[in-house]
Design a protein around this motif. Structure first.
Motif, PDB file in Angstrom:
ATOM      1  N   LEU A  53       0.829  -1.208   0.000  1.00 10.61           N
ATOM      2  CA  LEU A  53       0.000   0.000   0.000  1.00 10.61           C
ATOM      3  C   LEU A  53       0.861   1.255   0.000  1.00 10.61           C
ATOM      4  CD1 LEU A  53      -2.762  -1.078   2.551  1.00 10.61           C
ATOM      5  CD2 LEU A  53      -2.992  -0.885   0.076  1.00 10.61           C
ATOM      6  N   VAL A  54       1.942   1.236   0.772  1.00  8.94           N
ATOM      7  CA  VAL A  54       2.830   2.398   0.817  1.00  8.94           C
ATOM      8  C   VAL A  54       3.460   2.634  -0.557  1.00  8.94           C
ATOM      9  CG1 VAL A  54       4.993   3.254   1.785  1.00  8.94           C
ATOM     10  CG2 VAL A  54       3.293   2.220   3.290  1.00  8.94           C
ATOM     11  N   ASP A  55       3.878   1.593  -1.193  1.00  2.00           N
ATOM     12  CA  ASP A  55       4.481   1.733  -2.519  1.00  2.00           C
ATOM     13  C   ASP A  55       3.479   2.278  -3.535  1.00  2.00           C
ATOM     14  OD1 ASP A  55       6.733   1.189  -4.389  1.00  2.00           O
ATOM     15  OD2 ASP A  55       5.265  -0.186  -5.266  1.00  2.00           O
ATOM     16  N   LEU A  56       2.225   1.800  -3.452  1.00  2.00           N
ATOM     17  CA  LEU A  56       1.194   2.254  -4.378  1.00  2.00           C
ATOM     18  C   LEU A  56       0.856   3.725  -4.179  1.00  2.00           C
ATOM     19  CD1 LEU A  56      -0.965   1.682  -6.538  1.00  2.00           C
ATOM     20  CD2 LEU A  56      -2.474   0.910  -4.678  1.00  2.00           C
ATOM     21  N   LEU A  57       0.665   4.121  -2.925  1.00  2.00           N
ATOM     22  CA  LEU A  57       0.312   5.514  -2.641  1.00  2.00           C
ATOM     23  C   LEU A  57       1.472   6.452  -2.938  1.00  2.00           C
ATOM     24  CD1 LEU A  57      -1.689   5.076   0.691  1.00  2.00           C
ATOM     25  CD2 LEU A  57      -2.601   5.681  -1.561  1.00  2.00           C
ATOM     26  N   SER A  58       2.706   6.011  -2.711  1.00  2.00           N
ATOM     27  CA  SER A  58       3.849   6.872  -3.032  1.00  2.00           C
ATOM     28  C   SER A  58       3.936   7.130  -4.532  1.00  2.00           C
ATOM     29  CB  SER A  58       5.136   6.236  -2.511  1.00  2.00           C
ATOM     30  OG  SER A  58       5.367   4.986  -3.138  1.00  2.00           O
ATOM     31  N   ARG A  59       3.619   6.129  -5.338  1.00  2.00           N
ATOM     32  CA  ARG A  59       3.637   6.339  -6.787  1.00  2.00           C
ATOM     33  C   ARG A  59       2.514   7.275  -7.221  1.00  2.00           C
ATOM     34  NH1 ARG A  59       4.273   0.659  -7.225  1.00  2.00           N
ATOM     35  NH2 ARG A  59       2.196   0.531  -8.175  1.00  2.00           N
ATOM     36  N   LEU A  60       1.338   7.103  -6.620  1.00  2.00           N
ATOM     37  CA  LEU A  60       0.223   7.993  -6.958  1.00  2.00           C
ATOM     38  C   LEU A  60       0.509   9.423  -6.527  1.00  2.00           C
ATOM     39  CD1 LEU A  60      -2.833   5.721  -6.042  1.00  2.00           C
ATOM     40  CD2 LEU A  60      -2.027   6.353  -8.339  1.00  2.00           C
ATOM     41  N   GLY A  61       1.125   9.588  -5.321  1.00  2.00           N
ATOM     42  CA  GLY A  61       1.428  10.920  -4.844  1.00  2.00           C
ATOM     43  C   GLY A  61       2.461  11.624  -5.680  1.00  2.00           C
ATOM     44  N   SER A  62       3.413  10.862  -6.212  1.00  2.00           N
ATOM     45  CA  SER A  62       4.413  11.477  -7.079  1.00  2.00           C
ATOM     46  C   SER A  62       3.833  11.893  -8.426  1.00  2.00           C
ATOM     47  CB  SER A  62       5.581  10.505  -7.288  1.00  2.00           C
ATOM     48  OG  SER A  62       5.131   9.323  -7.930  1.00  2.00           O
ATOM     49  N   TYR A 107       0.358  12.672  -8.890  1.00  2.00           N
ATOM     50  CA  TYR A 107      -0.746  13.615  -8.701  1.00  2.00           C
ATOM     51  C   TYR A 107      -0.476  14.466  -7.458  1.00  2.00           C
ATOM     52  CZ  TYR A 107      -2.964  10.365 -11.926  1.00  2.00           C
ATOM     53  OH  TYR A 107      -3.249   9.566 -13.007  1.00  2.00           O
ATOM     54  N   PRO A 108      -0.183  15.758  -7.612  1.00  2.00           N
ATOM     55  CA  PRO A 108       0.099  16.630  -6.466  1.00  2.00           C
ATOM     56  C   PRO A 108      -1.040  16.700  -5.467  1.00  2.00           C
ATOM     57  CG  PRO A 108       0.775  17.676  -8.519  1.00  2.00           C
ATOM     58  CD  PRO A 108      -0.001  16.448  -8.901  1.00  2.00           C
ATOM     59  N   SER A 109      -2.275  16.621  -5.919  1.00  2.00           N
ATOM     60  CA  SER A 109      -3.406  16.688  -4.994  1.00  2.00           C
ATOM     61  C   SER A 109      -3.396  15.508  -4.019  1.00  2.00           C
ATOM     62  CB  SER A 109      -4.714  16.720  -5.778  1.00  2.00           C
ATOM     63  OG  SER A 109      -4.838  15.552  -6.585  1.00  2.00           O
ATOM     64  N   ILE A 110      -3.057  14.322  -4.522  1.00  2.00           N
ATOM     65  CA  ILE A 110      -2.965  13.149  -3.649  1.00  2.00           C
ATOM     66  C   ILE A 110      -1.797  13.298  -2.674  1.00  2.00           C
ATOM     67  CG2 ILE A 110      -2.535  10.663  -3.624  1.00  2.00           C
ATOM     68  CD1 ILE A 110      -4.044  10.441  -6.216  1.00  2.00           C
ATOM     69  N   ALA A 111      -0.698  13.873  -3.153  1.00  2.00           N
ATOM     70  CA  ALA A 111       0.459  14.097  -2.278  1.00  2.00           C
ATOM     71  C   ALA A 111       0.101  15.029  -1.125  1.00  2.00           C
ATOM     72  CB  ALA A 111       1.618  14.661  -3.070  1.00  2.00           C
ATOM     73  N   GLU A 112      -0.658  16.102  -1.385  1.00  2.00           N
ATOM     74  CA  GLU A 112      -1.072  17.022  -0.334  1.00  2.00           C
ATOM     75  C   GLU A 112      -2.010  16.344   0.652  1.00  2.00           C
ATOM     76  OE1 GLU A 112      -0.088  20.038   0.426  1.00  2.00           O
ATOM     77  OE2 GLU A 112       1.401  19.959  -1.175  1.00  2.00           O
ATOM     78  N   GLU A 113      -2.885  15.500   0.131  1.00  2.00           N
ATOM     79  CA  GLU A 113      -3.808  14.791   1.033  1.00  2.00           C
ATOM     80  C   GLU A 113      -3.050  13.823   1.936  1.00  2.00           C
ATOM     81  OE1 GLU A 113      -8.025  12.297   0.752  1.00  2.00           O
ATOM     82  OE2 GLU A 113      -7.031  13.043  -1.059  1.00  2.00           O
ATOM     83  N   ILE A 114      -2.072  13.124   1.391  1.00  2.00           N
ATOM     84  CA  ILE A 114      -1.249  12.219   2.204  1.00  2.00           C
ATOM     85  C   ILE A 114      -0.488  13.002   3.271  1.00  2.00           C
ATOM     86  CG2 ILE A 114       0.717  10.647   2.136  1.00  2.00           C
ATOM     87  CD1 ILE A 114      -0.194   9.788  -0.649  1.00  2.00           C
TER      88      ILE A 114
END
Length: 341
Positions: free
Chosen positions: A39-48, A50-57
């Protein structure tokens, strides 16, 4: 015709919302069996991507202060809250920072806390947990871990050294510079007196690896500050200190026994030694009352005789050269003379 178009648009919107709900549930069912690392690997790729996802994380991670608060130990007694914050502000904005003081004495207790505004600042500070603050090496870890950080690892006993015989002029910074030649130091300082702030003549150095600690111990050159110093494992020094305060073992004395198993006072024990002049406690086996003889009966008192009292005879003064006549007893004889029968 317009009613038919309107009805088709409503049906399309309903299908869209239904598909969205179905998609979220479907994705949850797919994500649920995944482990944390996946899950961490998946969300880190999405955050990199999409900036909006990075801010939410980022917002979710920084919401709980447990991920942003650091515990800092090993502070010098003269370190203040201002100097503590100054040593950690390079990693990011500090929300709160303070040294903890004793309420009774008003002196520092040697530790404090730093709370960053963002979680990534705390992670950056944990990347270099050891730092020199006011000439003393301090160590930090997450406050939620307490003392369960790096300094309580199982091999700590093999990495922490005691350094004795230090000159009063040796500071913590000089100590760390001298022992830094053997390897990276995690923590270390000279021990100072809380009241006078003077060196107590010893200190401690904790290396990051066991190999570096062994090098420091095995080095035959132990001359530092013009003195020959002592370098050994801290646990070994502590155990010896405790043993020196143990009471001397009790040595039992052999007591000479006489008839009946009782100590004989005034005689020396076997093998020499002081004479036994005092009774020693003996363990007496219990006996039934029937085994003891009846106590002896006291003899009857002798009959008393009636005492005869005699009247006092007045003395007469005889002329010089004449002795007084002896008193007359029974039978006309003196009381000290009785005729032979």
């Amino acid at each position: 015709m317009e009613d038919m178009k309107k009805r088709k648009m409503d049906e399309g919107s309903n299908n869209g919302s239904g598909e969205t709900s179905t998609t979220q549930d479907y994705l949850r069912s797919l994500l649920d069996p995944l482990n944390k690392s996946q899950l961490v690997d998946l969300l880190s790729r999405l955050g990199s991507q999409y900036p909006s996802i990075a801010e939410e994380i980022k917002g979710l991670a920084s919401a709980d202060p447990v991920h942003r608060k650091l515990f800092v130990r090993g502070l010098a007694w003269n370190t203040t809250s201002e100097t503590l914050c100054a040593a950690f502000q390079m990693h990011g904005e500090i929300e709160e920072g303070a040294v903890i003081y004793d309420k009774a004495t008003g002196k520092s207790r040697g530790y404090g806390f730093i709370t960053y505004k963002h979680m990534e600042s705390a992670q950056s500070a944990l990347g270099a947990p050891s730092r020199l603050i006011d000439s003393r090496m301090a160590v930090c870890n997450l406050a939620c871990e307490g003392l369960t950080g790096a300094s309580t690892t199982p091999d700590l006993a093999q990495r922490k050294l005691y350094v004795g015989g230090l000159s009063p002029e040796i500071s913590s910074e000089m100590l760390l510079n001298f022992f830094g030649r053997y390897g990276d130091i995690e923590e270390g300082s000279v021990a100072y007196d809380k009241d006078t702030n003077e060196s107590r003549g010893f200190g401690f150095v904790t290396y990051k690896t066991v190999e570096a600690a062994k090098k420091a111990i095995d080095d035959p050159h132990k001359l530092f500050g013009g003195r020959t110093i002592i370098v050994k494992l801290a646990d070994t020094h502590r155990s010896k200190t405790v043993q020196t305060h143990l009471p001397a073992p009790m040595v039992p004395l052999q007591v000479p026994m006489g008839a009946g198993g009782y100590a004989q006072p005034g005689k020396a024990p076997a093998g020499g030694g002081a004479p036994v002049g005092y009774p020693y406690p003996q363990t007496v086996a219990p006996y039934p009352a029937s085994s003891y003889p009846n106590p002896p009966v006291a003899p009857a008192p002798y009959p008393t005789q009636t005492q005869i009292s005699y009247a006092q005879v007045p003395s007469k003064k005889e002329p010089l050269g004449h002795s007084p006549a002896p008193p007359v007893g029974m039978g006309g004889y003196p009381p000290y003379y009785y005729p032979k029968q």
